[in-house]
Design an enzyme around this catalytic site. Structure first.
Site, PDB file in Angstrom:
ATOM      1  N   ASP A 458       0.859  -1.154   0.094  1.00  0.00           N
ATOM      2  CA  ASP A 458       0.037  -0.016   0.180  1.00  0.00           C
ATOM      3  C   ASP A 458       0.822   1.234   0.036  1.00  0.00           C
ATOM      4  OD1 ASP A 458       0.881  -0.460   2.642  1.00  0.00           O
ATOM      5  OD2 ASP A 458      -1.105   0.071   3.360  1.00  0.00           O
TER       6      ASP A 458
HETATM    7  C1  LAN Z   1       3.770  -0.482  10.097  1.00  0.00           C
HETATM    8  C2  LAN Z   1       3.188   1.068   9.725  1.00  0.00           C
HETATM    9  C3  LAN Z   1       2.570   1.151   8.520  1.00  0.00           C
HETATM   10  C4  LAN Z   1       1.766  -0.002   8.049  1.00  0.00           C
HETATM   11  C5  LAN Z   1       0.886   0.404   6.727  1.00  0.00           C
HETATM   12  C6  LAN Z   1       1.545   0.900   5.830  1.00  0.00           C
HETATM   13  C7  LAN Z   1      -0.270   1.540   7.510  1.00  0.00           C
HETATM   14  C8  LAN Z   1      -0.077  -1.002   6.619  1.00  0.00           C
HETATM   15  O1  LAN Z   1      -0.781  -0.599   5.755  1.00  0.00           O
HETATM   16  C9  LAN Z   1       0.757  -1.965   6.153  1.00  0.00           C
HETATM   17  C10 LAN Z   1       1.675  -2.512   7.415  1.00  0.00           C
HETATM   18  C11 LAN Z   1       2.857  -1.265   7.837  1.00  0.00           C
HETATM   19  C12 LAN Z   1       3.919  -1.018   7.048  1.00  0.00           C
HETATM   20  C13 LAN Z   1       3.235  -1.626   9.240  1.00  0.00           C
HETATM   21  C14 LAN Z   1       3.711  -2.728   9.567  1.00  0.00           C
HETATM   22  C15 LAN Z   1       4.223  -3.137  11.297  1.00  0.00           C
HETATM   23  C16 LAN Z   1       4.980  -2.053  11.771  1.00  0.00           C
HETATM   24  C17 LAN Z   1       6.160  -1.918  10.746  1.00  0.00           C
HETATM   25  C18 LAN Z   1       4.084  -0.811  11.350  1.00  0.00           C
HETATM   26  C19 LAN Z   1       2.515  -0.836  12.388  1.00  0.00           C
HETATM   27  C20 LAN Z   1       4.956   0.230  12.320  1.00  0.00           C
HETATM   28  C21 LAN Z   1       5.397  -0.413  13.430  1.00  0.00           C
HETATM   29  C22 LAN Z   1       5.359  -2.023  13.204  1.00  0.00           C
HETATM   30  C23 LAN Z   1       6.583  -2.800  13.506  1.00  0.00           C
HETATM   31  C24 LAN Z   1       6.365  -4.303  13.411  1.00  0.00           C
HETATM   32  C25 LAN Z   1       7.020  -2.699  14.959  1.00  0.00           C
HETATM   33  C26 LAN Z   1       7.946  -3.292  15.296  1.00  0.00           C
HETATM   34  C27 LAN Z   1       7.311  -4.660  16.016  1.00  0.00           C
HETATM   35  C28 LAN Z   1       7.392  -5.915  15.932  1.00  0.00           C
HETATM   36  C29 LAN Z   1       6.469  -6.775  16.535  1.00  0.00           C
HETATM   37  C30 LAN Z   1       8.615  -6.459  15.281  1.00  0.00           C
END
Ligand code: LAN
Length: 745
Positions: A458
């Site tokens: 996305d």
């Molecule tokens: C995010 C942030 C953005 C998010 C969107 C683009 C909004 C979504 O549509 C796809 C997934 C994604 C890229 C995403 C995946 C997981 C993230 C990176 C996070 C929520 C920000 C933080 C999170 C990450 C996993 C935090 C670290 C935690 C662990 C369990 C390793």
């Protein structure tokens, strides 16, 4: 002397103050690499003035003049943009705090501590202020995220952080937090990741950590549970964790470490049988209890494999291969790494492996700075190295939806944003794509910036749409040429799952049964990629927009992709008419996207059962005051694929739950956008929502922060502070272009 650096490895005593002088903080935007600087020197502070954005982030007064009061939605859009424009950073993107999770800063601070990285007094001071500000008002503990109830995970790790940065154990707030920790059972009741970090720190013995066998990386690729099939975040965390677990590596036993052994436990440390507490966990932390299968595998690993069978050559081989994969991750991101969790672990791995003076250690130390953020409450750790490309794409689209892209008033802002996205497109695949199990990424955009460089379905889509929209607007140059746009399409087309849906970083590489191996306890749905309505919608709309302008390029594949994706979105609708959102809270967020998908193939309220049900669902949740207000708890209700309590249970529906603090601007905007996309015929309901949004707008054009907006892994919330600008502007703008003569207030 690094400003009274906090580290008791040497003789240096911690220096910690009440507060720092907020007029001395500056955020540097080095082509969207964010770092915060504290200018102690008056001259330096004079030379590098604080910007409006700095002051805004820090919660300092902005003294902006009031704007002419908005009489129409379009006025409100313009006022909103006038304010938001001031927050655009020099390199053309919008930045923000990206806090919420309470388990990230501990990784960074423990990594600093065990690698003997000096912590300057101004960091230590503001870390203390942030954690004190975010302590639970009643019990003084911390939860998994800022709005959550106190857990052992949050409390034991953040208490430890405070001690490592120099707060004394007898501080009244520490006494209170410790009492809560003890009430919850103490550190032995912590989940896996906390036990891991506390073992690295030397406060626990490694026996308490459930196995993280790096040998799994040696499995042939065809093995159904091989780690390359896992969700990228889990495998990139498992990787350095496995290396350190296998080495049983521990930092130096300092005074503070010895003292923590007394503070964090209910039991007498010397008498604790650490191995017997591998599975001890407090119910507040146990969102996803481990499966019988994982418990059995762990038992075999601990009692048979590790002590009797594990050959040394195999362990060495597994460590070496893990180490090589860690190097690939560091090299591909220039040490920025996927997210702060694996970045902090890779940092420790490099220190343990390469020694204190290694270049790898120096680079990790430098790049870890980019996760930090300073705000009114203090210093925190962001969820990623920023939200740059994602928020910038939405900002452009909001202006587009308001029909203002051709207005010269906004051209400088939009030009800067376009240039930013142009510079951030990822131009090449990673060198070791196949070897490192990476997804194709040429032509993609990342969520944050291209240093991090992970394509997300996305994020590519939203950025691509924004670029196409602007480049097709008179007056804007074509910075991203056709070839590069087709590169983005080529990459997007790799994202189709077998059921037609899209996931986040990669198409699914294994089924949901893999949750049987979910060892983290605190998160749900982390082991593999799942189909997401949000991601699927974004890809659908990007492909459709591209196809309109380039009707000949891979047209058949695009049509097939879009049709299959929209069919999947229909199957994902819940019986109540809403869609479950995994990245925003919750049904409101995903229903907005799903209605947009349907609209993109001409299905709206009047001609589609699905769109009608979706609208009716949203309307049924509209509050008296015209707004919407979903609570994060809704995200935690859906149990899909494999349930935590009862594995292999069928999917549940999930429930919409109201937020106790009433209507929310962001959620109201999401609902209104969904209704407008679906051409919901009752304009009065839409106007009621917009009225609330307009009434909440401040005289200077801004909207204030309300409840947390985002979520991941079902249980953890995360802030998207720019959503309160981009979505209200988009909702008001869509309405203004569609009903230019309608009055809202
Ligand atoms: C995010 C942030 C953005 C998010 C969107 C683009 C909004 C979504 O549509 C796809 C997934 C994604 C890229 C995403 C995946 C997981 C993230 C990176 C996070 C929520 C920000 C933080 C999170 C990450 C996993 C935090 C670290 C935690 C662990 C369990 C390793």
């Amino acid at each position: 002397d690094v400003n009274g650096a906090v580290n008791d490895h040497g003789a240096k005593r911690p220096r910690i103050e009440d507060r720092t002088d907020y007029t001395r903080w500056r955020m540097r935007d080095d082509d969207s690499r964010h770092t915060w600087h504290y200018l102690e020197d008056d001259e330096a502070a004079k030379e590098w003035a604080q910007t409006v954005a700095d002051k805004y982030f820090l919660g300092l007064p902005l003294d902006l003049p009031g704007l002419p009061p908005a009489k129409s939605p379009l006025d409100a859009v313009k006022n909103g943009l006038t304010f938001f424009e001031k927050l655009q950073l020099p390199s053309g993107h919008w930045g923000c705090e990206y806090g919420g999770p309470m388990f990230l800063l501990p990784g960074v601070v423990i990594a600093w501590y065990v690698t003997k990285t000096p912590i300057p007094w101004f960091y230590a001071t503001e870390i203390k202020n942030y954690l004190f500000a975010r302590a639970h008002p009643e019990d003084g503990g911390w939860g998994l995220h800022i709005e959550g109830e106190s857990s052992v995970f949050g409390t034991v790790l953040n208490y430890t952080v405070l001690r490592l940065v120099g707060v004394e154990a007898d501080h009244p707030k520490m006494v209170k937090a410790r009492a809560t920790l003890h009430e919850l059972g103490g550190a032995t009741h912590a989940p896996h990741w906390a036990k891991f970090w506390l073992s690295v720190l030397g406060v626990m013995k490694w026996d308490i950590v459930n196995p993280v066998p790096p040998e799994l990386w040696l499995l042939p690729d065809w093995v159904p549970f091989a780690p390359w099939r896992w969700w990228i975040h889990i495998r990139q965390v498992f990787l350095p964790m496995g290396y350190l677990w296998s080495k049983k590596w521990q930092g130096e036993e300092t005074e503070t470490v010895l003292s923590l052994r007394k503070e964090l436990f209910v039991e007498d440390w010397d008498k604790i049988d650490f191995a017997s507490h591998r599975n001890t966990i407090h119910p507040n932390d146990n969102y996803h209890p481990k499966s019988w299968l994982l418990n059995s595998v762990n038992w075999l690993l601990v009692n048979i494999w590790n002590p009797y069978l594990r050959p040394k050559f195999l362990a060495d081989w597994a460590e070496d291969w893990s180490s090589e994969l860690i190097d690939m991750e560091d090299r591909n991101t220039d040490y920025a790494d996927l997210a702060p969790v694996n970045a902090a672990m890779n940092f420790v791995v490099c220190y343990a492996r390469d020694g204190p003076d290694a270049e790898s250690v120096r680079r990790h130390r430098e790049r870890a700075e980019e996760f930090l953020w300073v705000k009114d409450e203090g210093l925190l750790c962001n969820g990623t190295n920023g939200v740059q490309c994602w928020d910038t794409a939405f900002a452009i689209q909001a202006v587009m939806d308001a029909g203002l892209t051709e207005d010269p008033r906004w051209r400088p802002m939009l030009m800067k944003a376009l240039k930013y996205l142009d510079g951030q497109q990822i131009r090449e695949n990673v060198e070791d794509q196949a070897k490192g199990y990476r997804q194709q990424r040429k032509g993609a955009w990342a969520f944050s910036n291209k240093d991090q460089g992970y394509a997300v379905s996305d994020c590519v889509s939203e950025a691509l749409k924004s670029v196409i929209i602007l480049q097709r607007t008179p007056g804007f140059p074509s910075l991203v040429d056709d070839r590069r746009i087709c590169d983005a399409i080529d990459t997007l087309l790799t994202y189709s799952n077998s059921d037609g849906s899209c996931s986040s970083y990669e198409p699914s590489r294994a089924g949901p049964w893999m949750e049987m191996l979910n060892a983290a306890e605190v998160f749900g749905n982390i082991m593999v990629e799942y189909p997401y309505p949000e991601c699927t919608t974004a890809v659908v709309t990007a492909l459709s927009l591209f196809n309109k302008h380039w009707p000949d390029y891979r047209a058949d594949e695009i049509h097939r992709f879009v049709n299959r994706a929209v069919s999947w979105i229909k199957t994902a609708q819940k019986p109540h008419g809403g869609w479950y959102g995994s990245w925003g809270i919750c049904f409101t967020y995903a229903t907005m996207f799903a209605l947009e998908s349907l609209a993109s193939i001409g299905e709206t309220y009047e001609n589609s059962e699905y769109a009608k049900k979706g609208c009716d669902f949203l309307i049924s949740k509209q509050r008296e005051d015209g707004g919407w207000s979903e609570c994060y708890k809704a995200s935690q209700t859906l149990v899909s694929g494999i349930s935590s309590a009862n594995h292999l249970q069928a999917c549940e529906t999930g429930e919409y739950i109201e937020h106790p603090s009433g209507s929310q601007v962001v959620m109201t905007a999401w609902a209104v956008i969904g209704l407008l996309k679906a051409k919901y015929p009752d304009v009065e309901s839409i106007k009621k929502g917009l009225k609330l949004i307009m009434e909440r707008q401040q005289p200077n054009g801004e909207w204030l922060q309300e409840a947390i907006e985002g979520v991941f892994n079902k249980s953890c919330m995360i802030s998207y502070p720019n959503y309160k600008f981009v979505f209200p502007i988009k909702a008001l703008g869509m309405f203004a272009t569609k009903y230019p003569d309608e009055k809202v207030i």
